[in-house]
Scaffold this active site. Structure first.
Site, PDB file in Angstrom:
ATOM      1  N   LYS A  54       0.811  -1.215   0.000  1.00 14.83           N
ATOM      2  CA  LYS A  54       0.000   0.000   0.000  1.00 14.83           C
ATOM      3  C   LYS A  54       0.847   1.269   0.000  1.00 14.83           C
ATOM      4  O   LYS A  54       0.370   2.338  -0.364  1.00 14.83           O
ATOM      5  CB  LYS A  54      -0.966  -0.031   1.153  1.00 14.83           C
TER       6      LYS A  54
HETATM    7  C1  LIG Z   1      -4.373  -4.827   1.424  1.00 12.84           C
HETATM    8  C2  LIG Z   1      -3.654  -6.104   1.338  1.00 12.84           C
HETATM    9  C3  LIG Z   1      -4.070  -7.121   0.474  1.00 12.84           C
HETATM   10  C4  LIG Z   1      -5.321  -6.992  -0.362  1.00 12.84           C
HETATM   11  O1  LIG Z   1      -5.175  -6.040  -1.382  1.00 12.84           O
HETATM   12  P1  LIG Z   1      -6.465  -5.442  -2.116  1.00 12.84           P
HETATM   13  O2  LIG Z   1      -5.959  -4.372  -2.997  1.00 12.84           O
HETATM   14  O3  LIG Z   1      -7.341  -4.926  -1.025  1.00 12.84           O
HETATM   15  O4  LIG Z   1      -7.090  -6.561  -2.858  1.00 12.84           O
HETATM   16  C5  LIG Z   1      -3.307  -8.265   0.396  1.00 12.84           C
HETATM   17  N1  LIG Z   1      -2.192  -8.420   1.139  1.00 12.84           N
HETATM   18  C6  LIG Z   1      -1.773  -7.476   1.993  1.00 12.84           C
HETATM   19  C7  LIG Z   1      -0.552  -7.717   2.804  1.00 12.84           C
HETATM   20  C8  LIG Z   1      -2.471  -6.278   2.110  1.00 12.84           C
HETATM   21  O5  LIG Z   1      -2.040  -5.334   2.947  1.00 12.84           O
END
Ligand SMILES: *Cc1c(COP(=O)(O)O)cnc(C)c1O
Length: 501
Positions: free
Chosen positions: A110
């Site tokens: 993210k």
């Molecule tokens: C947020 C997250 C996901 C899921 O990603 P999306 O974009 O919500 O599908 C998977 N793995 C980790 C470690 C995350 O932080």
């Protein structure tokens, strides 16, 4: 490029407006209004920052190209992402590569979007009236929270409130958030799961009275969840980057199709892969990996999206989601840009907890996506096996993706090169890593923080900078509330934004 709502009932806006607003006024999500035309993906720059500038600028209407470039260079600086490649691609077996997306300040993928979005938002805000302040509300399943806190820390004119499910995040994730410094930030624990926290935020956004009273105080409400176009767009870059690396290393020839496996929750990461493909990236298949909360896997099988089911807490908490917000964007594109149709499906989801798409829409989804799920037991097995056989340490989310990819390879005829998107550092989930790899340590009832040190010692891997010394940092946030109280307590928790000047 201009943007329109998935539910159709709004005037087109620039990227700058879409990013500031977060959600379209009719409750829909912003999507590109014009057809995306495939470029020539084999003639793109190989440097991550240059690649990002080339790919993103045409989508960022309302911003000066120099502003975009400056924001990109600041977001993906060596201080934020220490590897020169930003997102290194690591080969762990023949035709199997891991794209490490967790070298940023929050140690999860993210960061890639949440280092860029606040910079774009600040620049969009700077071009508006002097009195306005932006108030960002974020619901987090664990990783968005920390990445958003780092991204928005001390950004002029913007304050941020993060809501996380009190019992839904790992101890390391929680400590990352509750020790966060920065005067324009607040962190609040919500009794319940991620869907409760996300639902609470959506309720605040839908509460006209509250929005009015915030508006009178000069606040513009916005979102930094992946419903914001500015969260989704930057993720397109690393799909191209991985592809470029494969070509450059002679792993594939230019133009050859590649399959990507993505651990999925809110459907944001994998949807960026869909847009990359629309832009001309040779993608054979996008493998959508779910955990025991396998709404997406069931949907992609039968076309029935059914959120009325028990919620499971799993070893991959950031994927413990039953309502994947970004599915709405895929529905829009897969149904052939039919906003009225999308609106009626979403209405059914809100009122009945489920909707069924037509065969044509399902067919066009299945052309690109394949979905399956992995249990916790399978996740642990894959973590242990990958460490033993490939000498590579996976976090539980990435392990879910590998488990599902293995099933895909067994069931489908696809001999293309595979890339697994690795979404978090394994050091964010030391309890699960120890359980998989070092059961004798895990049975000693050590704290997650002690296990983190143990894993570093036993594997010889470096602990990501952002996770070093977490237990020594003072706690700065400790408020716990019920989901129903999120609206009424908001005015008490809003931190003061730093001055826009
Ligand atoms: C947020 C997250 C996901 C899921 O990603 P999306 O974009 O919500 O599908 C998977 N793995 C980790 C470690 C995350 O932080």
């Amino acid at each position: 490029m201009l943007y329109t709502s998935t539910r159709g009932d709004t005037p087109a806006v620039t990227a700058s407006q879409a990013i500031l607003q977060g959600l379209a006024p009719d409750g829909g999500l912003y999507v590109p209004r014009e057809a995306i035309t495939p470029g020539n993906p084999t003639r793109l720059p190989g440097d991550y920052r240059e690649l990002a500038a080339t790919l993103l600028t045409p989508f960022l209407s309302g911003f000066q190209p120099e502003t975009v470039k400056r924001a990109i260079y600041a977001a993906y600086s060596p201080e934020n992402f220490s590897p020169r490649e930003v997102t290194p691609l690591v080969k762990i077996a023949p035709q199997l590569h891991i794209l490490e997306l967790w070298h940023g300040p929050g140690a999860a993928f993210k960061d890639l979007a949440l280092q860029l979005l606040p910079r774009l938002m600040a620049s969009a805000l700077a071009s508006r009236s002097e009195e306005e302040q932006v108030l960002i509300l974020v619901a987090t399943s664990g990783d968005t929270g920390k990445s958003a806190l780092e991204g928005f820390r001390d950004v002029p004119g913007i304050s941020l409130v993060v809501y996380y499910p009190q019992t839904g995040v790992s101890p390391v994730q929680e400590r990352q958030m509750t020790t966060q410094e920065g005067d324009n930030l607040a962190v609040v624990a919500v009794r319940g799961n991620f869907d409760d926290a996300q639902g609470g935020v959506k309720t605040i956004f839908g509460n006209g009275q509250l929005a009015d009273s915030l508006g009178k105080k000069g606040y513009l409400l916005s979102s930094a969840n992946s419903i914001n176009w500015g969260r989704l767009l930057p993720q397109v870059v690393y799909y191209f980057f991985a592809y470029h690396c494969l070509v450059e290393r002679g792993e594939i020839t230019a133009g050859e199709a590649v399959t990507f496996a993505v651990p999925t929750g809110n459907f944001g990461n994998i949807l960026a892969g869909f847009y990359a493909r629309t832009l001309g990236l040779p993608v054979r298949r996008l493998v959508c990996a779910a955990n025991a909360n396998k709404v997406l896997a069931d949907f992609m099988g039968e076309g029935l999206y059914n959120a009325r089911r028990p919620f499971h807490r799993t070893l991959s908490p950031s994927m413990d989601i039953l309502v994947s917000s970004n599915m709405e964007r895929l529905l829009y594109h897969a149904s052939g840009d039919k906003p009225a149709q999308v609106a009626s499906w979403i209405k059914l989801l809100q009122e009945k907890g489920a909707y069924q798409v037509d065969n044509e829409t399902l067919g066009s989804i299945k052309e690109v996506f394949w979905s399956g799920h992995a249990t916790d037991e399978e996740t642990l097995k894959v973590m242990a096996g990958t460490y033993r056989e490939n000498g590579y340490l996976l976090d539980p989310h990435t392990a879910v993706a590998r488990a599902v990819l293995d099933r895909y390879v067994a069931e489908e005829d696809d001999d293309s090169t595979k890339v697994i998107l690795s979404t978090a550092s394994p050091f964010k989930f030391p309890g699960s890593v120890a359980r998989a790899l070092f059961p004798e340590e895990s049975s000693k009832a050590l704290s997650e923080f002690a296990l983190l040190e143990t894993i570093a010692r036993k594997t010889g891997l470096p602990v990501p900078r952002g996770l070093v010394g977490l237990t020594e940092k003072p706690l700065r946030h400790g408020r716990v509330i019920n989901a129903e109280e999120m609206g009424e307590t908001l005015s008490e928790v809003i931190p003061l934004p730093s001055s826009r000047r």
